[in-house]
Design a protein around this motif. Structure first.
Motif, PDB file in Angstrom:
ATOM      1  N   ALA A  13      50.449  38.954  51.288  1.00  0.00           N
ATOM      2  CA  ALA A  13      49.374  38.152  51.871  1.00  0.00           C
ATOM      3  C   ALA A  13      48.027  38.514  51.259  1.00  0.00           C
ATOM      4  O   ALA A  13      47.687  39.691  51.120  1.00  0.00           O
ATOM      5  N   LYS A  14      47.278  37.497  50.884  1.00  0.00           N
ATOM      6  CA  LYS A  14      45.953  37.678  50.310  1.00  0.00           C
ATOM      7  C   LYS A  14      44.978  36.697  50.946  1.00  0.00           C
ATOM      8  O   LYS A  14      45.362  35.803  51.710  1.00  0.00           O
ATOM      9  N   VAL A  15      43.722  36.860  50.600  1.00  0.00           N
ATOM     10  CA  VAL A  15      42.660  35.947  51.017  1.00  0.00           C
ATOM     11  C   VAL A  15      42.111  35.273  49.763  1.00  0.00           C
ATOM     12  O   VAL A  15      41.944  35.926  48.723  1.00  0.00           O
ATOM     13  N   GLY A  16      41.834  33.995  49.849  1.00  0.00           N
ATOM     14  CA  GLY A  16      41.272  33.270  48.717  1.00  0.00           C
ATOM     15  C   GLY A  16      39.849  32.811  48.979  1.00  0.00           C
ATOM     16  O   GLY A  16      39.477  32.508  50.117  1.00  0.00           O
ATOM     17  N   VAL A  17      39.054  32.785  47.922  1.00  0.00           N
ATOM     18  CA  VAL A  17      37.706  32.198  47.959  1.00  0.00           C
ATOM     19  C   VAL A  17      37.664  31.155  46.856  1.00  0.00           C
ATOM     20  O   VAL A  17      37.913  31.471  45.690  1.00  0.00           O
ATOM     21  N   LEU A  18      37.377  29.919  47.221  1.00  0.00           N
ATOM     22  CA  LEU A  18      37.343  28.842  46.232  1.00  0.00           C
ATOM     23  C   LEU A  18      35.926  28.290  46.126  1.00  0.00           C
ATOM     24  O   LEU A  18      35.444  27.586  47.010  1.00  0.00           O
ATOM     25  N   LEU A  19      35.241  28.647  45.029  1.00  0.00           N
ATOM     26  CA  LEU A  19      33.910  28.093  44.762  1.00  0.00           C
ATOM     27  C   LEU A  19      34.076  26.654  44.284  1.00  0.00           C
ATOM     28  O   LEU A  19      34.881  26.376  43.396  1.00  0.00           O
ATOM     29  N   VAL A  20      33.313  25.740  44.857  1.00  0.00           N
ATOM     30  CA  VAL A  20      33.449  24.325  44.517  1.00  0.00           C
ATOM     31  C   VAL A  20      32.106  23.765  44.084  1.00  0.00           C
ATOM     32  O   VAL A  20      31.096  23.942  44.765  1.00  0.00           O
ATOM     33  N   ASN A  21      32.112  23.086  42.937  1.00  0.00           N
ATOM     34  CA  ASN A  21      30.921  22.370  42.496  1.00  0.00           C
ATOM     35  C   ASN A  21      31.280  20.916  42.232  1.00  0.00           C
ATOM     36  O   ASN A  21      32.434  20.512  42.364  1.00  0.00           O
ATOM     37  N   LEU A  22      30.286  20.131  41.843  1.00  0.00           N
ATOM     38  CA  LEU A  22      30.459  18.681  41.792  1.00  0.00           C
ATOM     39  C   LEU A  22      31.499  18.240  40.779  1.00  0.00           C
ATOM     40  O   LEU A  22      32.442  17.535  41.101  1.00  0.00           O
ATOM     41  N   ARG A 131      44.805  32.809  53.941  1.00  0.00           N
ATOM     42  CA  ARG A 131      43.482  32.477  54.471  1.00  0.00           C
ATOM     43  C   ARG A 131      42.589  32.153  53.282  1.00  0.00           C
ATOM     44  O   ARG A 131      42.528  32.920  52.325  1.00  0.00           O
ATOM     45  N   ILE A 132      41.900  31.013  53.349  1.00  0.00           N
ATOM     46  CA  ILE A 132      41.088  30.572  52.211  1.00  0.00           C
ATOM     47  C   ILE A 132      39.715  30.119  52.696  1.00  0.00           C
ATOM     48  O   ILE A 132      39.608  29.330  53.639  1.00  0.00           O
ATOM     49  N   LEU A 133      38.693  30.636  52.045  1.00  0.00           N
ATOM     50  CA  LEU A 133      37.318  30.191  52.277  1.00  0.00           C
ATOM     51  C   LEU A 133      36.962  29.191  51.184  1.00  0.00           C
ATOM     52  O   LEU A 133      36.899  29.545  50.008  1.00  0.00           O
ATOM     53  N   VAL A 134      36.760  27.944  51.564  1.00  0.00           N
ATOM     54  CA  VAL A 134      36.316  26.912  50.629  1.00  0.00           C
ATOM     55  C   VAL A 134      34.791  26.921  50.645  1.00  0.00           C
ATOM     56  O   VAL A 134      34.179  26.738  51.702  1.00  0.00           O
ATOM     57  N   ALA A 135      34.194  27.138  49.482  1.00  0.00           N
ATOM     58  CA  ALA A 135      32.743  27.354  49.412  1.00  0.00           C
ATOM     59  C   ALA A 135      32.068  26.325  48.514  1.00  0.00           C
ATOM     60  O   ALA A 135      31.875  26.559  47.316  1.00  0.00           O
ATOM     61  N   PRO A 136      31.695  25.162  49.061  1.00  0.00           N
ATOM     62  CA  PRO A 136      30.912  24.200  48.275  1.00  0.00           C
ATOM     63  C   PRO A 136      29.543  24.809  47.968  1.00  0.00           C
ATOM     64  O   PRO A 136      28.834  25.224  48.883  1.00  0.00           O
ATOM     65  N   LEU A 137      29.191  24.868  46.687  1.00  0.00           N
ATOM     66  CA  LEU A 137      27.955  25.546  46.287  1.00  0.00           C
ATOM     67  C   LEU A 137      26.755  24.603  46.332  1.00  0.00           C
ATOM     68  O   LEU A 137      26.012  24.436  45.366  1.00  0.00           O
ATOM     69  N   ARG A 161      53.362  21.912  54.154  1.00  0.00           N
ATOM     70  CA  ARG A 161      54.181  22.313  55.291  1.00  0.00           C
ATOM     71  C   ARG A 161      53.663  23.639  55.867  1.00  0.00           C
ATOM     72  O   ARG A 161      53.512  23.806  57.064  1.00  0.00           O
ATOM     73  N   TRP A 162      53.425  24.606  54.981  1.00  0.00           N
ATOM     74  CA  TRP A 162      52.918  25.915  55.409  1.00  0.00           C
ATOM     75  C   TRP A 162      51.447  25.986  55.004  1.00  0.00           C
ATOM     76  O   TRP A 162      51.124  26.234  53.855  1.00  0.00           O
ATOM     77  N   GLN A 163      50.586  25.716  55.957  1.00  0.00           N
ATOM     78  CA  GLN A 163      49.155  25.651  55.669  1.00  0.00           C
ATOM     79  C   GLN A 163      48.511  27.036  55.756  1.00  0.00           C
ATOM     80  O   GLN A 163      48.828  27.806  56.655  1.00  0.00           O
ATOM     81  N   PRO A 164      47.587  27.323  54.861  1.00  0.00           N
ATOM     82  CA  PRO A 164      46.754  28.516  55.043  1.00  0.00           C
ATOM     83  C   PRO A 164      45.679  28.227  56.083  1.00  0.00           C
ATOM     84  O   PRO A 164      45.337  27.069  56.347  1.00  0.00           O
ATOM     85  N   ALA A 165      45.161  29.271  56.692  1.00  0.00           N
ATOM     86  CA  ALA A 165      43.979  29.105  57.540  1.00  0.00           C
ATOM     87  C   ALA A 165      42.799  28.806  56.623  1.00  0.00           C
ATOM     88  O   ALA A 165      42.722  29.317  55.499  1.00  0.00           O
ATOM     89  N   LEU A 166      41.877  27.959  57.101  1.00  0.00           N
ATOM     90  CA  LEU A 166      40.789  27.516  56.234  1.00  0.00           C
ATOM     91  C   LEU A 166      39.441  27.706  56.915  1.00  0.00           C
ATOM     92  O   LEU A 166      39.270  27.389  58.088  1.00  0.00           O
ATOM     93  N   ARG A 167      38.487  28.249  56.159  1.00  0.00           N
ATOM     94  CA  ARG A 167      37.088  28.273  56.557  1.00  0.00           C
ATOM     95  C   ARG A 167      36.285  27.557  55.477  1.00  0.00           C
ATOM     96  O   ARG A 167      36.695  27.520  54.321  1.00  0.00           O
ATOM     97  N   THR A 168      35.140  27.017  55.858  1.00  0.00           N
ATOM     98  CA  THR A 168      34.262  26.384  54.877  1.00  0.00           C
ATOM     99  C   THR A 168      32.879  27.024  54.948  1.00  0.00           C
ATOM    100  O   THR A 168      32.426  27.432  56.026  1.00  0.00           O
ATOM    101  N   ARG A 326      29.755  37.414  54.456  1.00  0.00           N
ATOM    102  CA  ARG A 326      29.511  37.090  55.861  1.00  0.00           C
ATOM    103  C   ARG A 326      30.586  36.149  56.388  1.00  0.00           C
ATOM    104  O   ARG A 326      31.111  36.328  57.494  1.00  0.00           O
ATOM    105  N   GLU A 327      30.933  35.141  55.594  1.00  0.00           N
ATOM    106  CA  GLU A 327      31.938  34.171  56.018  1.00  0.00           C
ATOM    107  C   GLU A 327      33.352  34.738  55.953  1.00  0.00           C
ATOM    108  O   GLU A 327      34.260  34.193  56.595  1.00  0.00           O
ATOM    109  N   LEU A 328      33.541  35.797  55.203  1.00  0.00           N
ATOM    110  CA  LEU A 328      34.853  36.442  55.098  1.00  0.00           C
ATOM    111  C   LEU A 328      35.061  37.520  56.155  1.00  0.00           C
ATOM    112  O   LEU A 328      36.105  38.173  56.189  1.00  0.00           O
TER     113      LEU A 328
END
Length: 335
Positions: A13-22, A131-137, A161-168, A326-328
């Protein structure tokens, strides 16, 4: 308890951070720009007019005429590593890779184009990120930027089917860490100039005026960022909005119109910063640094400077690390 021998492999088990740009086209040519614009301008969050009206305009006019012009603009700023936005966002993710411990994976994605947001979200899940933090920059919230990135993330979860927990990541337009980083960056850029600007413009990406009437907080977020940054710098900033598109009324004042009018008011030395962009891109490097300069000098200005975004520099990365940590909270330390 050991799983059966034929049980699919389950990564730790790991935690993901996904930086998102346009997003950005894959190449500075008309074909690549056409594909990119077709995806971007088909987003109902971006163009909020009825499809029956918009589709003929998009496919009959815009995608026939605009790609060649935009490709020329991209060629003015294209780098060895691709478009500036792609290269810088990738560098930001790489700089944060070890920032939150060995069990946190940092990746990046684009809302439009590649790497696709859905693809990277699935890749993080496959790597064991439960667990994944989606981070729109986008420091300032807008439905056409932050919300549409989140939409894609939520839609991707709907197919799992097997969803990760998500934060934004919430908007951070007034976060003290963000304002302090902007202050440090702007002061360093101003100190490096060989002239003293009479006026400093804070140029934000424009939006149709109706988005404000519909309840989008973007305009207010931009104004607050500029006010707080001005207070931190000890000087008032002139707020403008760039990148107008189409015939609808957009947020004002327009950056190009302000630049063209300043010399007549006796302002011949100007600097411009773009606090709404987390990374330099076409809109900052071509629209502001190149065309903005041309507009200002042609109108009688004598000194012009574009001040770079936070990008992947130490100041900007320290700020991102702080707000992401902070969000993590409760996630990264438990991974």
């Amino acid at each position: 308890m050991n799983p059966p021998a034929d049980h699919p492999a389950i990564p730790p088990a790991k935690v993901g951070v996904l930086l998102v740009n346009l997003g950005t086209p894959d190449a500075p040519d008309a074909a690549a720009v056409r594909r990119y614009l077709a995806e971007f301008l088909s987003d109902r969050r971006v163009v909020e007019i009825p499809r029956i009206v918009w589709k003929p305009i998009l496919h009959g006019v815009i995608l026939r005429t605009r790609p060649a012009k935009s490709a020329h603009a991209y060629r003015q700023v294209w780098q060895e590593g691709g478009s500036p936005l792609a290269a810088i966002t990738r560098a930001q993710a790489e700089a944060l890779q070890d920032a939150f411990g060995p069990n946190v994976i940092v990746d990046h994605a684009m809302r439009y184009g590649r790497p696709a947001l859905g693809d990277r979200l699935r890749a993080l899940k496959a790597a064991g990120c439960e667990r994944i933090l989606v981070a729109p920059l986008y420091p300032q919230y807008c439905a056409a930027t932050t919300a549409t990135a989140n939409d894609v993330a939520f839609a991707e979860l709907a197919r799992m089917r097997w969803q990760p927990a998500l934060r934004t990541l919430p908007p951070y337009h007034d976060d003290p860490a963000y304002i302090a980083a902007l202050k440090t960056s702007v002061e360093a850029s101003l100190a490096a100039l060989d002239f003293a600007p009479q006026e400093v413009l804070a140029s934000f990406h424009g939006m149709p005026q109706r988005t404000l009437a519909l309840g989008d907080p973007y305009h207010c977020h931009c104004r607050k960022t500029a006010r707080l940054l001005g207070e931190a710098l000890g000087r008032a900033l002139t707020v403008t909005f760039q990148s107008r598109f189409g015939r609808a009324k957009w947020l004002e004042p327009a950056t190009d119109a302000v630049l063209a009018g300043l010399p007549a008011k006796g302002v011949t030395r100007v600097a411009i910063v773009a606090p709404g962009f987390s990374a330099d891109c076409l809109e900052t490097l071509e629209e502001l640094a190149i065309r903005g300069r041309e507009t200002f000098l042609a109108a009688g200005g004598t000194h012009f400077a574009y001040l770079p975004c936070l990008n992947a520099g130490d100041v900007g990365m320290a700020m991102l690390k702080k707000i992401l940590a902070r969000e993590l909270a409760g996630w990264a330390d438990a991974a």
